[in-house]
Design a protein around this motif. Structure first.
Motif, short mmCIF file in Angstrom:
data_model
loop_
_atom_site.label_atom_id
_atom_site.label_comp_id
_atom_site.label_asym_id
_atom_site.label_seq_id
_atom_site.Cartn_x
_atom_site.Cartn_y
_atom_site.Cartn_z
N ASP A 21 54.63 69.22 97.40
CA ASP A 21 54.92 68.59 96.11
C ASP A 21 54.99 67.07 96.24
N GLU A 47 51.89 66.24 93.52
CA GLU A 47 52.21 66.15 92.08
C GLU A 47 51.41 65.01 91.45
N LEU A 93 58.62 66.12 89.81
CA LEU A 93 58.43 67.06 88.70
C LEU A 93 58.99 68.40 89.17
N ILE A 118 52.78 70.23 88.56
CA ILE A 118 54.21 70.30 88.88
C ILE A 118 54.44 70.98 90.22
N ASP A 119 53.62 72.00 90.48
CA ASP A 119 53.88 72.86 91.65
C ASP A 119 52.59 73.10 92.44
N ASN A 147 59.97 72.11 89.71
CA ASN A 147 59.28 73.36 89.38
C ASN A 147 60.13 74.26 88.47
CA LIG Z 1 57.33 69.92 91.83
#
Ligand SMILES: [Ca+2]
Ligand SMILES: [Ca+2]
Ligand SMILES: [Ca+2]
Length: 207
Positions: free
Chosen positions: A69, A73, A144, A62-63, A146
């Motif tokens: 990102d 991701e 996604l 996700i991070d 964070n």
């Molecule tokens: Ca993210």
């Protein structure tokens, strides 16, 4: 003379008829008729085993911190199907604006494959990807978040898995993996460009 002739006529009248040879003998009538085999029913064809279709999200980056990102991701998918699954029309979405299609690929039973925001492993932190999606956080793709988000994996209109998280879930630089007991935890193993996780391979048990 007359009497003898009469007897000859009488004998001729009572003489047994000539045997034509066509009457069945006692032996012939005792012989069993040949048995005709009963017609056997056609064997029922074995029913095809029903294919169980299943796909689980087992790891989420996700991070990422090794790369942005938009490049880093990724989503690991595990097939719990009983046959090869052609992921034609696989879509990823959240409860908001995100809704993207992933180009078709095949996943075998028990196989883990990764779909990525960026399919280039020199740009995505070193991950081998079976498929990619268009990254975007403004309704122009899928991201996604964070700080909390949802992810649904949809095939043929059926939601095969759904993951929801809040701002306490993601860890900078570490993917979140789901173990066999369904527990989620941050990855330890370093991969590729320095972030942690096990993209495409089995997740360790969570503590
Ligand atoms: Ca993210
Ligand atoms: Ca999202
Ligand atoms: Ca993994």
């Amino acid at each position: 003379m007359l009497l003898l002739a009469s007897c000859a006529v009488e004998q001729a009248l009572v003489a047994p008829p000539a045997d034509t040879g066509t009457r069945p003998s006692a032996r012939d009538s005792a012989r069993p008729e040949p048995v005709q085999p009963e017609p056997q029913p056609e064997p029922e064809p074995e029913p095809e085993p029903e294919v169980v279709v299943g796909l689980l999200v087992t790891e989420l980056m996700i991070d990422p911190t090794a790369v942005d990102d938009a490049n880093g991701e990724w989503i690991e998918l595990l097939s719990t199907s009983t046959a090869d699954l052609v992921l034609d029309g696989l879509t990823l979405r959240d409860d908001g604006l995100d809704d993207v299609a992933v180009a078709s690929f095949v996943i075998r039973p028990g196989e883990r494959l990764v779909v990525c925001a960026d399919g280039d492993d020199r740009a995505n932190g070193g991950v081998a990807c079976a498929g990619t999606w268009t990254w975007g956080s403004l309704g122009d793709g899928l991201a996604l978040a964070n700080t909390g988000d949802e992810l649904e994996v949809v095939l043929g209109g059926v939601v095969l898995d759904r993951v929801v998280w809040d701002d306490r879930f993601s860890v900078p630089g570490a993917a979140l993996g789901r173990d066999d007991d369904g527990q989620w935890c941050a990855g330890d193993a370093v991969f590729g460009g320095g972030d942690r996780g096990t993209p495409g391979s089995v997740n360790p048990d969570c503590p």
